[in-house]
Design a protein around this motif. Structure first.
Motif, PDB file in Angstrom:
ATOM      1  N   LYS A 110       0.833  -1.210   0.000  1.00  0.00           N
ATOM      2  CA  LYS A 110       0.000   0.000   0.000  1.00  0.00           C
ATOM      3  C   LYS A 110       0.855   1.241   0.000  1.00  0.00           C
ATOM      4  CE  LYS A 110      -4.196  -1.733   2.239  1.00  0.00           C
ATOM      5  NZ  LYS A 110      -5.075  -1.622   3.431  1.00  0.00           N
ATOM      6  N   GLU A 112       2.197   1.653  -3.617  1.00  0.00           N
ATOM      7  CA  GLU A 112       1.174   2.131  -4.551  1.00  0.00           C
ATOM      8  C   GLU A 112       0.834   3.579  -4.295  1.00  0.00           C
ATOM      9  OE1 GLU A 112      -2.118  -0.450  -4.179  1.00  0.00           O
ATOM     10  OE2 GLU A 112      -1.198  -2.096  -5.306  1.00  0.00           O
ATOM     11  N   SER A 113       0.854   4.004  -3.054  1.00  0.00           N
ATOM     12  CA  SER A 113       0.556   5.405  -2.743  1.00  0.00           C
ATOM     13  C   SER A 113       1.601   6.320  -3.348  1.00  0.00           C
ATOM     14  CB  SER A 113       0.482   5.571  -1.213  1.00  0.00           C
ATOM     15  OG  SER A 113       0.266   6.910  -0.876  1.00  0.00           O
ATOM     16  N   LYS A 114       2.873   5.911  -3.309  1.00  0.00           N
ATOM     17  CA  LYS A 114       3.929   6.735  -3.911  1.00  0.00           C
ATOM     18  C   LYS A 114       3.747   6.827  -5.429  1.00  0.00           C
ATOM     19  CE  LYS A 114       7.433   5.825  -0.369  1.00  0.00           C
ATOM     20  NZ  LYS A 114       8.753   5.191  -0.062  1.00  0.00           N
ATOM     21  N   HIS A 119       0.956   6.516  -7.186  1.00  0.00           N
ATOM     22  CA  HIS A 119      -0.206   7.343  -7.510  1.00  0.00           C
ATOM     23  C   HIS A 119       0.117   8.821  -7.430  1.00  0.00           C
ATOM     24  CE1 HIS A 119      -3.102   3.823  -6.432  1.00  0.00           C
ATOM     25  NE2 HIS A 119      -2.483   3.661  -7.616  1.00  0.00           N
ATOM     26  N   LYS A 120       0.944   9.170  -6.424  1.00  0.00           N
ATOM     27  CA  LYS A 120       1.324  10.580  -6.291  1.00  0.00           C
ATOM     28  C   LYS A 120       2.182  11.042  -7.475  1.00  0.00           C
ATOM     29  CE  LYS A 120       1.070  10.809  -1.229  1.00  0.00           C
ATOM     30  NZ  LYS A 120       1.824  10.969   0.053  1.00  0.00           N
TER      31      LYS A 120
END
Length: 456
Positions: free
Chosen positions: A42, A45-47, A49-50
């Protein structure tokens, strides 16, 4: 037991999800490890998406910049279009003013140039079909250039061009009344070209070495494929060799309009070609006609000989059996002692025996004289059927083709009449000879019977 099975299933599902992820490469050995791996995934994936969001915003800013640039370009082009349209309108007004100024300055010359343009167009048409152009080629280029200049509405002819137009008109008029000789290249019917002397008879005919010439669209002179009769060719030779005085010559009356008579003569078939147009019916009529003439001539010769022998028998008192009258008289000599009625029957029998040989062939000639026109009519009908079938397929747009088909169909009628008319004449002559011989036989027979009756 059930709790253990659920844990196993959960571990297997989590392991499947992790196997598709690029982050989790290691297998989870416990639930804690699995929870840790999910948390790490998670975070990764957050990195990403940013980073994607930042890239999207950067591209959005660039697109706004490009959109602003396109709007500025459109505004500039619209302003340029408006300027050009305004300039076009101003120049159009200026052109109208210049034209009005040109019309005012031309004055009466405008009407004059109109007449000149019409005259040049007429001269161009005349030169295009004039035989004078064979001697003076290249005149059409000048006329074409002058017409293009006068029709442009922006150029005016020069004094030299106006004088040249007047000169060409005068030259065409003067040369059309002359008979001149000049050397030029002539195309032979076999395609060969030869440099030879050509005689131009005004604007009517071109002849060379006794042959009539034609001028094609490229102003090249060529011998006609089919020449006029030998009489007219002899006239052409005499004209070319003469140096003064008068010489008879056959002139094409349609020469100034393009020599259509000679051109039509080329396309006209001769007698042999017309005979072949009759096809199989024409050949049959011809064969029947030849047979009829041979039969008529043969019977005429035979009856002439028989008539001579009968005339000789009339001058002799002794019966000669080499002729019909002698054989009839011989029958009378053989039956001197019989009564009158018997002698009359004997004499009639003797005359009847001679009649078939004397009248041999007459009925056949009469039948041929009647059948020949019917054969000609048959050929015409069949030919017309073929012609109308061709019209049905190809249409009636070409009158020459339709007229040619009808003309070919009528040939058989002509052949039938050509056979019937002389056959009728020959039958009449031969029949007259035969009747004369028969008349003598009947006359002598009747005289012998009368003398015998008087002696009784």
């Amino acid at each position: 037991m059930k709790t253990s099975f659920a844990k196993r299933v959960l571990v297997a599902a989590a392991a499947g999800l992790i196997s598709f992820s690029a982050v989790a490469q290691e297998k989870a050995t416990s639930l804690d490890d699995l929870l840790k791996m999910v948390q790490q995934s998670k975070v990764a994936e957050s990195k990403e998406h940013k980073q994607r969001e930042a890239e999207f915003r950067r591209q959005k800013a660039n697109q706004n910049t490009l959109l602003n640039q396109a709007k500025n370009t459109r505004t500039a082009e619209e302003k340029r279009s408006a300027d050009l349209e305004k300039k076009y309108q101003e120049q159009e007004v200026a052109v109208d003013q210049k034209r009005q100024q040109l019309d005012q300055r031309l004055g009466s010359l405008k009407e004059l140039f109109g007449h000149m343009s019409s005259t040049a167009a007429d001269l161009r048409a005349n030169i295009g079909s004039s035989l004078v152009s064979a001697q003076y080629p290249g005149r059409t280029e000048f006329i074409d250039g002058l017409l293009a200049k006068m029709n442009s509405a922006t150029q005016l002819p020069t004094i030299e061009e106006i004088e040249r137009l007047w000169y060409e008109i005068q030259r065409e008029t003067v040369e059309s009344g002359k008979i001149v000789k000049f050397n030029a290249t002539v195309i032979k019917p076999n395609g060969e070209q030869a440099e030879q002397e050509v005689v131009r008879v005004g604007n009517f005919n071109l002849v060379s070495n006794g042959k009539y010439l034609e001028m094609n669209n490229a102003y090249k002179m060529a011998e006609l494929i089919r020449q006029p009769d030998a009489k007219f060719q002899g006239m052409a030779e005499a004209l070319q060799s003469s140096t003064s005085g008068f010489s008879a010559f056959g002139v094409d009356p349609t020469g100034p309009t393009g020599g259509s008579y000679l051109k039509a003569m080329i396309n006209s078939p001769d007698i042999v070609e017309r005979w072949h147009q009759g096809d199989i019916v024409g050949y049959i009529i011809t064969a029947v006609g030849v047979f009829a003439m041979l039969l008529a001539i043969f019977r005429l010769i035979v009856l002439t000989g028989v008539g001579a022998k009968v005339n000789a028998q009339l001058r002799s008192s002794t019966p000669n059996t080499n002729n019909p009258l002698g054989r009839v008289l011989a029958v009378a000599e053989e039956n001197k002692g019989v009564d009158g009625e018997t002698l009359e029957l004997k004499m009639e029998e003797a005359v009847l025996k001679e009649r078939p040989a004397i009248e041999s062939g007459l009925n056949l000639l009469k039948i041929i004289a009647m059948v020949a026109p019917l054969l000609g009519l048959l050929g015409t009908v069949t030919g017309m059927i073929v012609t109308f079938q061709a019209i049905t397929i190809f249409g009636a747009g070409d009158p020459k083709a339709m007229a040619g088909g009808i003309s070919s169909a009528l040939i058989t009628t002509v052949l039938g009449l050509c056979v019937a008319i002389p056959t009728v004449l020959m039958h009449t002559i031969v029949n007259a000879r035969a009747k004369r011989v028969l008349h003598i036989l009947e006359e002598q027979s009747a005289g012998i019977v009368a003398e015998n009756a008087e002696r009784k």
